[in-house]
Design a protein around this motif. Structure first.
Motif, PDB file in Angstrom:
ATOM      1  N   ARG A   1      14.352  74.204   6.732  1.00  0.00           N
ATOM      2  CA  ARG A   1      14.910  74.477   8.054  1.00  0.00           C
ATOM      3  C   ARG A   1      16.319  73.957   8.209  1.00  0.00           C
ATOM      4  O   ARG A   1      17.079  74.476   8.998  1.00  0.00           O
ATOM      5  CB  ARG A   1      14.007  73.915   9.144  1.00  0.00           C
ATOM      6  CG  ARG A   1      12.688  74.665   9.212  1.00  0.00           C
ATOM      7  CD  ARG A   1      11.832  74.088  10.265  1.00  0.00           C
ATOM      8  NE  ARG A   1      11.489  72.729   9.873  1.00  0.00           N
ATOM      9  CZ  ARG A   1      10.742  71.918  10.587  1.00  0.00           C
ATOM     10  NH1 ARG A   1      10.276  72.292  11.730  1.00  0.00           N
ATOM     11  NH2 ARG A   1      10.452  70.711  10.173  1.00  0.00           N
TER      12      ARG A   1
ATOM     13  N   TRP B   1      13.092  81.013  20.333  1.00  0.00           N
ATOM     14  CA  TRP B   1      11.837  80.397  20.775  1.00  0.00           C
ATOM     15  C   TRP B   1      10.718  80.839  19.848  1.00  0.00           C
ATOM     16  O   TRP B   1      10.327  81.998  19.843  1.00  0.00           O
ATOM     17  CB  TRP B   1      11.517  80.797  22.212  1.00  0.00           C
ATOM     18  CG  TRP B   1      10.409  79.993  22.796  1.00  0.00           C
ATOM     19  CD1 TRP B   1       9.069  80.303  22.776  1.00  0.00           C
ATOM     20  CD2 TRP B   1      10.513  78.732  23.453  1.00  0.00           C
ATOM     21  NE1 TRP B   1       8.343  79.314  23.386  1.00  0.00           N
ATOM     22  CE2 TRP B   1       9.214  78.341  23.815  1.00  0.00           C
ATOM     23  CE3 TRP B   1      11.581  77.896  23.767  1.00  0.00           C
ATOM     24  CZ2 TRP B   1       8.949  77.146  24.481  1.00  0.00           C
ATOM     25  CZ3 TRP B   1      11.318  76.716  24.432  1.00  0.00           C
ATOM     26  CH2 TRP B   1      10.020  76.348  24.781  1.00  0.00           C
ATOM     27  N   ARG B   2      10.172  79.913  19.053  1.00  0.00           N
ATOM     28  CA  ARG B   2       9.089  80.199  18.117  1.00  0.00           C
ATOM     29  C   ARG B   2       7.788  79.527  18.526  1.00  0.00           C
ATOM     30  O   ARG B   2       6.776  79.674  17.855  1.00  0.00           O
ATOM     31  CB  ARG B   2       9.483  79.733  16.719  1.00  0.00           C
ATOM     32  CG  ARG B   2      10.733  80.422  16.205  1.00  0.00           C
ATOM     33  CD  ARG B   2      11.127  79.919  14.846  1.00  0.00           C
ATOM     34  NE  ARG B   2      12.361  80.546  14.397  1.00  0.00           N
ATOM     35  CZ  ARG B   2      12.821  80.461  13.169  1.00  0.00           C
ATOM     36  NH1 ARG B   2      12.166  79.779  12.258  1.00  0.00           N
ATOM     37  NH2 ARG B   2      13.952  81.047  12.842  1.00  0.00           N
ATOM     38  N   ALA B   3       7.822  78.766  19.605  1.00  0.00           N
ATOM     39  CA  ALA B   3       6.631  78.049  20.080  1.00  0.00           C
ATOM     40  C   ALA B   3       5.575  79.053  20.529  1.00  0.00           C
ATOM     41  O   ALA B   3       5.906  80.119  21.039  1.00  0.00           O
ATOM     42  CB  ALA B   3       7.008  77.123  21.234  1.00  0.00           C
TER      43      ALA B   3
ATOM     44  N   GLU C   1      16.426  76.414  17.900  1.00  0.00           N
ATOM     45  CA  GLU C   1      15.256  76.954  17.207  1.00  0.00           C
ATOM     46  C   GLU C   1      14.062  76.069  17.567  1.00  0.00           C
ATOM     47  O   GLU C   1      13.868  75.006  16.979  1.00  0.00           O
ATOM     48  CB  GLU C   1      15.527  76.943  15.699  1.00  0.00           C
ATOM     49  CG  GLU C   1      14.425  77.491  14.844  1.00  0.00           C
ATOM     50  CD  GLU C   1      14.757  77.344  13.368  1.00  0.00           C
ATOM     51  OE1 GLU C   1      13.883  76.854  12.631  1.00  0.00           O
ATOM     52  OE2 GLU C   1      15.893  77.691  12.954  1.00  0.00           O
TER      53      GLU C   1
ATOM     54  N   HIS D   1      10.302  75.206  17.665  1.00  0.00           N
ATOM     55  CA  HIS D   1       9.075  75.515  16.920  1.00  0.00           C
ATOM     56  C   HIS D   1       7.819  75.309  17.733  1.00  0.00           C
ATOM     57  O   HIS D   1       6.832  76.010  17.535  1.00  0.00           O
ATOM     58  CB  HIS D   1       9.017  74.673  15.650  1.00  0.00           C
ATOM     59  CG  HIS D   1      10.130  74.989  14.715  1.00  0.00           C
ATOM     60  ND1 HIS D   1      10.513  74.149  13.715  1.00  0.00           N
ATOM     61  CD2 HIS D   1      10.964  76.054  14.631  1.00  0.00           C
ATOM     62  CE1 HIS D   1      11.517  74.674  13.055  1.00  0.00           C
ATOM     63  NE2 HIS D   1      11.820  75.830  13.600  1.00  0.00           N
ATOM     64  N   ASP D   2       7.831  74.328  18.627  1.00  0.00           N
ATOM     65  CA  ASP D   2       6.654  74.094  19.458  1.00  0.00           C
ATOM     66  C   ASP D   2       7.078  73.409  20.742  1.00  0.00           C
ATOM     67  O   ASP D   2       8.166  72.824  20.825  1.00  0.00           O
ATOM     68  CB  ASP D   2       5.597  73.257  18.726  1.00  0.00           C
ATOM     69  CG  ASP D   2       4.186  73.746  19.017  1.00  0.00           C
ATOM     70  OD1 ASP D   2       3.974  74.378  20.090  1.00  0.00           O
ATOM     71  OD2 ASP D   2       3.293  73.504  18.190  1.00  0.00           O
TER      72      ASP D   2
ATOM     73  N   THR E   1       9.727  70.540  19.919  1.00  0.00           N
ATOM     74  CA  THR E   1      10.092  70.205  18.548  1.00  0.00           C
ATOM     75  C   THR E   1      10.862  71.380  17.968  1.00  0.00           C
ATOM     76  O   THR E   1      10.580  72.534  18.292  1.00  0.00           O
ATOM     77  CB  THR E   1       8.859  69.906  17.677  1.00  0.00           C
ATOM     78  OG1 THR E   1       8.048  71.085  17.587  1.00  0.00           O
ATOM     79  CG2 THR E   1       8.042  68.761  18.250  1.00  0.00           C
ATOM     80  N   GLY E   2      11.823  71.063  17.141  1.00  0.00           N
ATOM     81  CA  GLY E   2      12.585  72.141  16.533  1.00  0.00           C
ATOM     82  C   GLY E   2      13.857  71.663  15.889  1.00  0.00           C
ATOM     83  O   GLY E   2      13.997  70.479  15.547  1.00  0.00           O
TER      84      GLY E   2
ATOM     85  N   GLU F   1      17.144  68.294  13.309  1.00  0.00           N
ATOM     86  CA  GLU F   1      15.702  68.420  13.513  1.00  0.00           C
ATOM     87  C   GLU F   1      15.263  67.281  14.427  1.00  0.00           C
ATOM     88  O   GLU F   1      15.696  66.142  14.242  1.00  0.00           O
ATOM     89  CB  GLU F   1      14.954  68.290  12.187  1.00  0.00           C
ATOM     90  CG  GLU F   1      15.210  69.436  11.233  1.00  0.00           C
ATOM     91  CD  GLU F   1      14.379  69.281   9.977  1.00  0.00           C
ATOM     92  OE1 GLU F   1      13.195  69.643  10.013  1.00  0.00           O
ATOM     93  OE2 GLU F   1      14.930  68.774   8.986  1.00  0.00           O
TER      94      GLU F   1
END
Length: 161
Positions: free
Chosen positions: A4, A17-19, A95, A97-98, A109-110, A125
């Motif tokens: 990442r 947004w990947r959450a 980005e 992640h959650d 988180t991301g 991160e």
């Protein structure tokens, strides 16, 4: 799984947004407003998202942005934080992640990918925690990330991907 910290930084700022959830919650909504204001480079909207007594610890503890590690308090402290951090960045990609909500807080988180005005890129991160008051204004923004990891991801403007 790709590293990442090596993700490319987009030409234009954006939220990735990947959450699994983007369900309405006052603290998550405040986080989304914060990302939006940064993406638009709208300092006034970003500052207006905070409660009068809100503060920022980004990162938590001593850092180059806050040598004593006490945080950035009040309107002047938050404005200065923008000027020495967000204001120096040309492009952001958030980005996420959650995202977890509980009580009056949201923890995302991301990775925040940045391109500075001089062309350097870096990826941060971390865990980004927003707490809001009854009006949905940010009371605290606390970010947990490590400078050595950010520096390890940094690439100059002439670096190849």
């Amino acid at each position: 799984m790709p590293d990442r910290t090596e993700a490319p930084v987009a030409e234009a700022s954006r939220l990735d947004w990947r959450a699994p959830s983007k369900a309405e919650h006052p603290a998550r909504n405040a986080a989304l407003r914060s990302y939006d204001a940064v993406i638009r480079k709208d300092k006034e909207a970003w500052l207006a998202n905070f409660a009068d007594d809100g503060w920022i610890e980004d990162p938590v503890g001593p850092s180059v942005f806050d040598p004593e590690g006490k945080g950035h308090f009040g309107p002047e402290g938050r404005a200065r934080f923008w000027d020495i951090t967000i204001g120096t960045i040309a492009h952001f990609v958030f980005e996420i992640h959650d995202s977890f909500v509980s009580g009056d807080e949201c923890a995302n988180t991301g990775v925040i990918h940045t391109t500075s005005t001089n062309g350097w890129t870096a990826s941060t991160e971390g865990v980004f925690v927003y707490r809001v008051n009854a009006e949905g204004k940010i009371v605290s923004l606390r970010a947990f990330w490590e400078m050595d990891r950010v520096l390890a991801s940094a690439k100059g403007p002439d670096a190849t991907a």
